[in-house]
Design a protein around this motif. Structure first.
Motif, mmCIF file in Angstrom:
data_model
loop_
_atom_site.group_PDB
_atom_site.id
_atom_site.type_symbol
_atom_site.label_atom_id
_atom_site.label_comp_id
_atom_site.label_asym_id
_atom_site.label_seq_id
_atom_site.Cartn_x
_atom_site.Cartn_y
_atom_site.Cartn_z
ATOM 1 N N SER A 1 0.397 -1.416 -0.092
ATOM 2 C CA SER A 1 0.058 -0.281 0.165
ATOM 3 C C SER A 1 1.016 1.332 -0.086
ATOM 4 O O SER A 1 0.845 2.521 -0.241
ATOM 5 C CB SER A 1 -0.637 -0.223 1.469
ATOM 6 N N GLU A 2 2.235 1.244 0.896
ATOM 7 C CA GLU A 2 2.795 2.155 0.142
ATOM 8 C C GLU A 2 3.748 2.791 -0.584
ATOM 9 O O GLU A 2 3.525 3.959 -0.783
ATOM 10 C CB GLU A 2 3.800 1.900 1.520
ATOM 11 N N LYS A 3 3.972 1.660 -1.062
ATOM 12 C CA LYS A 3 4.590 1.650 -2.448
ATOM 13 C C LYS A 3 3.392 2.145 -3.723
ATOM 14 O O LYS A 3 3.957 3.264 -4.687
ATOM 15 C CB LYS A 3 4.585 0.281 -3.244
ATOM 16 N N ILE A 4 2.174 1.806 -3.210
ATOM 17 C CA ILE A 4 1.626 2.449 -3.900
ATOM 18 C C ILE A 4 1.037 3.907 -4.010
ATOM 19 O O ILE A 4 1.422 4.200 -4.732
ATOM 20 C CB ILE A 4 -0.652 1.504 -3.655
ATOM 21 N N TYR A 5 1.028 4.314 -2.291
ATOM 22 C CA TYR A 5 0.812 5.570 -1.951
ATOM 23 C C TYR A 5 1.841 6.090 -2.823
ATOM 24 O O TYR A 5 1.673 7.219 -3.623
ATOM 25 C CB TYR A 5 0.622 5.400 -0.190
ATOM 26 N N TYR A 6 3.273 5.870 -2.768
ATOM 27 C CA TYR A 6 4.603 6.741 -3.616
ATOM 28 C C TYR A 6 4.201 6.546 -4.946
ATOM 29 O O TYR A 6 4.674 8.094 -5.038
ATOM 30 C CB TYR A 6 5.898 6.187 -3.089
ATOM 31 N N ALA A 7 3.748 5.794 -5.609
ATOM 32 C CA ALA A 7 3.536 5.796 -7.016
ATOM 33 C C ALA A 7 2.784 6.888 -7.075
ATOM 34 O O ALA A 7 2.736 7.882 -7.938
ATOM 35 C CB ALA A 7 3.056 4.653 -7.792
ATOM 36 N N ALA A 8 1.207 6.668 -6.641
ATOM 37 C CA ALA A 8 0.256 7.904 -6.711
ATOM 38 C C ALA A 8 1.329 9.351 -6.567
ATOM 39 O O ALA A 8 0.136 10.282 -7.560
ATOM 40 C CB ALA A 8 -0.597 7.631 -5.502
ATOM 41 N N ASN A 9 1.345 9.565 -5.602
ATOM 42 C CA ASN A 9 2.104 10.834 -4.944
ATOM 43 C C ASN A 9 2.855 11.422 -6.554
ATOM 44 O O ASN A 9 2.860 12.589 -6.786
ATOM 45 C CB ASN A 9 2.876 10.690 -3.819
ATOM 46 N N THR A 10 3.938 10.594 -6.483
ATOM 47 C CA THR A 10 4.372 10.777 -7.641
ATOM 48 C C THR A 10 3.752 10.934 -9.406
ATOM 49 O O THR A 10 4.740 12.312 -9.514
ATOM 50 C CB THR A 10 5.612 9.751 -8.296
ATOM 51 N N CYS A 11 2.703 10.646 -9.328
ATOM 52 C CA CYS A 11 2.316 10.582 -10.574
ATOM 53 C C CYS A 11 1.377 12.247 -10.367
ATOM 54 O O CYS A 11 1.732 12.848 -11.112
ATOM 55 C CB CYS A 11 0.847 9.679 -11.246
ATOM 56 N N LEU A 12 1.084 12.231 -9.556
ATOM 57 C CA LEU A 12 0.233 13.509 -9.211
ATOM 58 C C LEU A 12 0.741 14.685 -9.346
ATOM 59 O O LEU A 12 0.700 15.600 -9.990
ATOM 60 C CB LEU A 12 -0.468 13.459 -7.481
ATOM 61 N N LEU A 13 2.488 14.454 -8.285
ATOM 62 C CA LEU A 13 3.283 15.867 -8.687
ATOM 63 C C LEU A 13 3.439 15.918 -9.786
ATOM 64 O O LEU A 13 4.023 17.129 -10.572
ATOM 65 C CB LEU A 13 4.270 15.493 -7.155
ATOM 66 N N SER A 14 3.896 15.066 -10.846
ATOM 67 C CA SER A 14 4.604 14.873 -12.312
ATOM 68 C C SER A 14 3.196 15.372 -12.946
ATOM 69 O O SER A 14 3.661 16.778 -13.773
ATOM 70 C CB SER A 14 4.773 13.411 -12.863
ATOM 71 N N LEU A 15 2.230 15.325 -12.724
ATOM 72 C CA LEU A 15 0.885 16.289 -13.637
ATOM 73 C C LEU A 15 0.974 17.318 -12.698
ATOM 74 O O LEU A 15 0.985 18.096 -14.177
ATOM 75 C CB LEU A 15 -0.710 15.581 -12.733
ATOM 76 N N ILE A 16 1.467 17.844 -11.311
ATOM 77 C CA ILE A 16 0.837 19.059 -11.590
ATOM 78 C C ILE A 16 1.852 20.581 -12.174
ATOM 79 O O ILE A 16 2.049 21.093 -12.154
ATOM 80 C CB ILE A 16 0.783 19.720 -9.719
ATOM 81 N N SER A 17 2.805 19.552 -11.875
ATOM 82 C CA SER A 17 4.362 20.073 -12.610
ATOM 83 C C SER A 17 3.700 20.155 -14.058
ATOM 84 O O SER A 17 4.551 21.933 -15.024
ATOM 85 C CB SER A 17 6.115 19.234 -12.852
ATOM 86 N N LEU A 18 3.707 19.282 -14.666
ATOM 87 C CA LEU A 18 3.045 19.095 -15.793
ATOM 88 C C LEU A 18 2.352 20.954 -15.693
ATOM 89 O O LEU A 18 2.287 21.398 -16.994
ATOM 90 C CB LEU A 18 2.383 18.189 -16.543
ATOM 91 N N ILE A 19 1.557 20.917 -15.760
ATOM 92 C CA ILE A 19 0.399 21.906 -16.134
ATOM 93 C C ILE A 19 1.186 23.054 -15.746
ATOM 94 O O ILE A 19 0.239 24.279 -16.271
ATOM 95 C CB ILE A 19 -1.025 21.584 -14.094
ATOM 96 N N THR A 20 1.918 23.130 -15.068
ATOM 97 C CA THR A 20 2.752 24.087 -14.472
ATOM 98 C C THR A 20 3.016 24.618 -15.441
ATOM 99 O O THR A 20 3.905 25.810 -15.695
ATOM 100 C CB THR A 20 3.143 24.089 -13.181
ATOM 101 N N LEU A 21 4.649 23.799 -15.972
ATOM 102 C CA LEU A 21 4.468 24.360 -16.896
ATOM 103 C C LEU A 21 4.481 24.604 -18.559
ATOM 104 O O LEU A 21 5.658 25.147 -18.497
ATOM 105 C CB LEU A 21 5.872 22.844 -16.776
#
Lengths: 305, 504, 292
Positions: free
Chosen positions: C6-26
């Protein structure tokens, strides 16, 4: 009495180095913040810069009467409050959430890049952001609408729709400032004792529980102060943003105190009227700050003062 | 030990700071009061000024034009240049500070602020002086009339501008008209037909040609036969927004909006964005000055060598052919009362030189052969002019003469376009209508005017977009007719107008 | 085992989310960047350009060729370095003083500082103070009046509040006075906060615009933002209360590419400073030094 005061003097004398440390700062506030405070007095005058404070005519509460009896007062109040409440609800927590997410990442290239990227929009002025918003959202040129139309749907009025204007402003603010806002929270999180994390981990806490039980309480103090100070600005709306995004189709929801002051007061050279409105806003802010600080203290927080 | 060292350092820093502060307040006061240079014939007159600049950078003190102007007029110029975007604030703090320069440029002479200052006697009445300065006297009568304050006197040297070619009036894609075999529109109805033809035939070629973009004020003006929000009816000044012409204009615009002839989000479309769309060939008709029409024309020529942007001479409405007539000025240069009369003369002498052909050429174009070359009467600016910051937006803000065709011309324009623009300007001069309310004074307008303006403008937008029915306009104008404040404002303006008509 | 998944999923989801935010910003920023390298004529043809056909540095060349660019970048650099250091010293000194609960008058002073956030007297009174001090036309006029603000003092105080007083007592026994404690213990302990506030101050000084227009008459002392704002401001919206007046003047309309180049050029220096501060935000900086 004398005993108490002597005691006080001893205490002051004991802390002389502490006072000395704060002295440059206190001097600064006296000279640059309090010395110009006489400027507020002009809200009871008919001030003109050339005549100056001493020779300008006194008019009492005339400007306040004019302001409160303005038929648009309620509209201005409602719009200002609505935009600010939306900001408090969505824009204020955004950097906290973002900082929590960032905090979970181990220091590495990815974390550093994400951090650097999300700070960037802060450096774009509202003029540029308004321009970019138009390039993206307009019905004539906008990329988003071109996409919608090419999918066979009618174009959407993002910029001239009264119903969605507040949302548009909130999203813009979030895009521009949420990343920058993480700085202060990340700095606060960096000061949380790592031993607390270790202890909780041993207790079997997952990432969510760690964030909730360790990180958030660790930065509670900073959040409270920011929230209280933010409440003091409840009557302010980022002027430039609203002014640039406002147009005839949405002005009944876009007109706020700041744009009104600009249009009616500043651009007409009515310094006293503008200052009077500013004073009203400050008083409302002050009341809210006092109430918020009291509540915070009751909840066992340090508060602002 | 270390901390003590630091403490000493901090204390020293504070002391130093106070020393700097007190030291400086002494020097700056002494500095500003020295060297008025009076009495000595040979010594150059020192003139301090506050002037806005429109260029990217302000001219520096060692700017070739500034130096040459000083030499030619035997002056020592201390000019504070301030960016135009924040110029009003700069003027306000300067006034509040009390040490006024010898000459202040004011872009809008009729702000409540300036009026008040004039009433308080802060500036020289220059009316009796002008006759001694032949070049200033070359400014047209209209320019002086339109810069008179409420007491009928001139408190500044006008920044002279031509009356024709400056308004935002439609210019049209002549090449599209030719392709469709249509004549140049002469009436609003013609214009509407042209707009439909442009849109239906997708002249822009990208599937959504916009027939008309940019400011829409001309529609109201043509329908009312006046410029701006006021008109003269039977010798009285009336508010044009209450007149039937405005209602007709709203119906016209609403129809155009419904038929998608104007941008569907036109209120959100910034002027500059719409202008860029015109330059990109997506728009058929746009409103701007004659010279600006060439700017977009030129940009479109780079991708489409056949493009032709033609400024219209006039449009005919119920009151006959209409075009906008400018006031003949863009603000004025004012001299504070603290300046002695002798120096007032010297400043006028200086400005008079700037209004001469020779002085104006120097101000806007610099040196012949270095900053510009001349070919059959056309001035072509050189690279050096840009390097040396020589332009009308820089020192040309001070030194300028009256040139009827100033707004026909734009740097780099081919002679045939200039010739055509001159003809357009001559034709416009025959029929153009001024704004009757320009420069009129109403105390009530200062406080309530902006609020009414906003309400009127908002409702107009909503009606054009179909967000409010035209009946809403009727109800609204009925209310305005009964509104005592609104009527008082019109009354005051009318009084001021009558005074001007009689007083001249 | 289960939790690890579950922690792995959490970190993966976190990474995906932050990547998405970065893309929208970028994306919009990428647009700014690209336009700054696009030929003006290509931009005129319109639409959003994702990749210019020809890359050109013409806008940057123009910026560098202006007479003021280099000098104003130096001015802004001076403001940002000297200003930031002075601000940090003045603000942290006051904030530390206010964070010590034993201090007599602490609450009153804090309240007085809070009031300065809420009540601001406006442009003219501020100008007159600066003028009375003889600061007009000096670069110090852009630093001294901006040294601190109530907001920064109170927030910094919040950071110092969480530092236990017990640390101080130990130091006092070692013979340090309060200034010494502040310098040797408090500041090193608050390195993350100092880095954050330093960044705030630096950006504030870097963006100095309006006060420079008001207080500095000599263009040689102007910061970069005056040049930049002159390129960015919409000339049809600025300059006077009656727009029609401005509409009739022949204006200086910088091409879009130049505006974007100006943004890129003014943002880069701050970005270069950033990595030096970033490392201080790392977890555990505080405890590391406490243990020593």
């Amino acid at each position: 009495m004398t005993k108490v005061s002597r005691n006080t003097w001893t205490r002051i004398l004991q802390d002389r180095y502490l006072y000395l440390l704060g002295l440059p700062g206190m001097l600064y506030f006296v000279v640059f913040k309090y010395a110009p405070m006489w400027g507020i007095v002009i809200s009871f005058q008919d001030y003109s810069p050339y005549t100056g404070l001493w020779k300008s005519e006194w008019v009492g509460f005339e400007h306040f009467v004019r302001f409160f009896s303005n038929p648009d007062f309620f509209m201005l109040f409602r719009n200002t409050m609505a935009i600010n409440l939306l900001n408090l609800l969505f824009f204020f927590p955004a950097p906290i959430l973002l900082a929590l997410l960032l905090n979970e990442l181990r220091t590495g290239l990815f974390k550093k890049s994400v951090q650097s990227i999300i700070y960037l929009p802060h450096f774009l002025s509202w003029v540029i952001i308004a321009g970019i918003s138009f390039q993206m959202l307009s019905q004539t040129e906008g990329v988003v609408n071109k996409l919608i139309v090419s999918l066979g749907y009618p174009s959407v009025e993002f910029l001239t729709n009264e119903n969605t204007f507040w949302v548009l402003l909130t999203l813009q603010s979030m895009w521009k400032e949420a990343g920058w806002g993480t700085i202060i929270f990340l700095a606060a999180m960096a000061s949380v004792d790592p031993q607390l994390y270790e202890a909780s981990k041993i207790d079997g806490a997952g990432p969510f529980r760690l964030a909730w039980h360790v990180t958030l309480p660790g930065i509670r103090n900073v959040i409270t102060i920011l929230l209280i100070l933010r409440l003091g600005d409840i009557m302010d709306v980022g002027f430039e943003q609203v002014y640039l995004m406002m147009n005839g189709a949405v002005s009944s929801v876009a007109e706020v105190f700041d744009t009104y002051v600009f249009r009616v007061g500043i651009s007409q050279g009515q310094f006293s009227y503008s200052t009077a409105i500013g004073l009203f806003k400050s008083v409302v802010g002050l009341i809210l700050v006092i109430l918020a600080n009291k509540s915070a203290k009751r909840l066992g927080e340090e508060g602002v003062y | 030990m270390k901390n003590r060292k630091f403490f000493v350092f901090a204390l020293a820093a504070i002391l130093l700071l106070t020393v700097i502060l007190s030291a400086c307040s002494g020097t700056s006061e002494g500095g500003s009061k020295t060297g008025t240079g009076e009495g000595k014939a040979a010594a150059p007159t020192k003139i301090t000024m506050l002037v806005p600049y429109f260029s990217t950078e302000p001219p520096t003190d060692d700017n070739v034009v500034v130096v040459e102007a000083e030499k030619r007029t035997n002056t020592d110029l201390k000019i504070t240049w301030s960016p135009v975007a924040t110029y009003e604030e700069k003027v306000n703090v300067t006034l509040a500070g009390g040490d006024l320069p010898d000459l202040i440029t004011v872009l809008n002479p009729f702000t409540p602020q300036v009026r008040k200052l004039v009433q308080q006697g802060a500036f020289w009445d220059l009316t009796p002086f002008f006759k001694d300065y032949p070049n200033l006297m070359k400014f047209p009568e209209e320019t002086y009339t339109n810069t008179k304050m409420q007491d009928g006197k001139n408190y500044g040297i006008p920044r002279v501008r031509p009356t024709e070619g400056g308004g935002q009036f439609p210019y049209i894609r002549k090449d599209w008209l030719d392709k469709l075999g249509l004549p140049v529109p002469e009436t609003l109805d013609d214009l509407y037909q042209v707009m439909k033809a442009f849109a239906n035939n997708d002249m822009g070629g990208n599937g959504n040609t916009i027939a008309l973009a940019g400011p829409l004020d001309f529609v109201y003006n043509v329908m009312n036969g006046t410029s701006g929000w006021f008109m003269v009816k039977d010798g009285q000044l009336v508010h044009a927004m209450l007149e039937p012409g405005t209602r007709d204009a709203l119906v016209w615009l609403n129809k155009a909006y419904k038929e998608k002839l104007i941008p569907q989000d036109f209120p959100a479309l910034k002027f500059i964005t719409a202008r860029d769309m015109m330059a990109a060939g997506k728009v058929g008709i746009f409103s701007d000055t004659v010279a600006e029409a060439w700017r977009t024309h030129q940009e479109q020529l780079k991708v489409n060598p056949k493009a032709d942007f033609l400024p219209l001479v006039s449009l005919t409405g119920p009151f006959g052919p209409y075009n906008f007539r400018d006031t003949g000025h863009y603000g004025m240069h004012m001299i504070p009362k603290s300046v002695p009369e002798k120096k007032v003369r010297a400043i006028l002498q200086f400005m008079d030189y700037g209004a001469s052909d020779e002085g104006a050429e120097l101000g806007s174009y610099g040196f012949k052969g270095i900053h510009f070359t001349e070919e059959n009467g056309m001035k072509l600016t050189t690279e050096q002019a840009m390097k040396d910051n020589v332009s009308q937006q820089a020192f040309g803000q001070l030194f300028i003469n009256y040139d009827k065709y100033m707004r026909a011309y734009f740097a780099g324009m081919p002679p045939e376009i200039l010739e055509r623009n001159k003809q357009i300007i001559d034709a416009r001069a025959e029929i153009s209508v001024p704004d009757p309310a320009s420069g009129l004074y109403s105390e009530t307008k200062v406080t309530v005017g902006p609020e009414y303006d906003k309400k009127i403008d908002d409702l107009r937008t909503k009606i054009i977009m179909g967000k409010a029915p035209i009946e809403a306009w009727d109800t609204f104008t009925d209310e305005l007719r009964k509104d005592p404040k609104f009527q008082k404002m019109i009354q005051e303006l009318n009084d001021s107008y009558q005074k001007r008509v009689k007083g001249q | 085992m289960k939790r690890r998944a579950s922690e792995k999923i959490y970190y993966a989801a976190n990474t995906c989310l932050l990547s998405l935010i970065s893309l929208i910003t970028l994306f919009p920023l990428y647009y700014v960047f690209v336009v700054s390298f696009t030929e003006p004529s290509e931009f005129i043809r319109g639409g959003v350009i994702l990749f210019p056909r020809t890359w050109t540095t013409i806008s940057y060349e123009y910026l560098l060729s202006t007479r003021t660019f280099i000098r104003s970048i130096l001015n802004s650099g001076f403001l940002a370095t000297v200003g930031t250091l002075s601000s940090l010293i003045v603000t942290s000194g006051l904030a530390y003083m206010l964070s010590r609960k034993r201090l007599v008058g602490r609450r009153v002073i804090t309240l007085l500082i809070l009031l300065t956030i809420l009540f601001s007297p406006g442009m003219i009174p501020n100008y007159l103070v600066v003028r009375e001090l003889g600061l007009i036309n000096q670069i110090w006029a852009l630093i001294i009046p901006a040294l601190s603000s109530g907001w920064y003092v109170l927030l910094m105080k919040g950071f110092f509040d969480s530092i236990p007083e017990s640390l101080e007592e130990a130091a006092t026994i070692d013979g340090c006075n309060d200034v010494g404690i502040w310098l040797r213990i408090i500041l090193p302990l608050s390195l993350p906060a100092m880095a954050a506030f330093g960044l705030f101050f630096a950006v504030g000084y870097w963006n100095t615009y309006f006060s420079a227009v008001l207080y500095i008459n000599n263009p040689a002392k102007w910061p970069l933002q005056i040049l930049l704002q002159n390129l960015l401001v919409d000339p049809y919206m600025a300059g006077g209360s009656e727009g029609a007046y401005v509409g009739s003047e022949q204006l200086n309309l910088p091409p879009e590419g130049l505006k974007m180049a100006a943004i890129v050029m003014t943002t880069i220096p701050i970005l270069l400073v950033y990595p030096f501060l970033q490392k201080h935000f790392a977890k555990g900086a505080m405890v590391g030094s406490v243990k020593e």
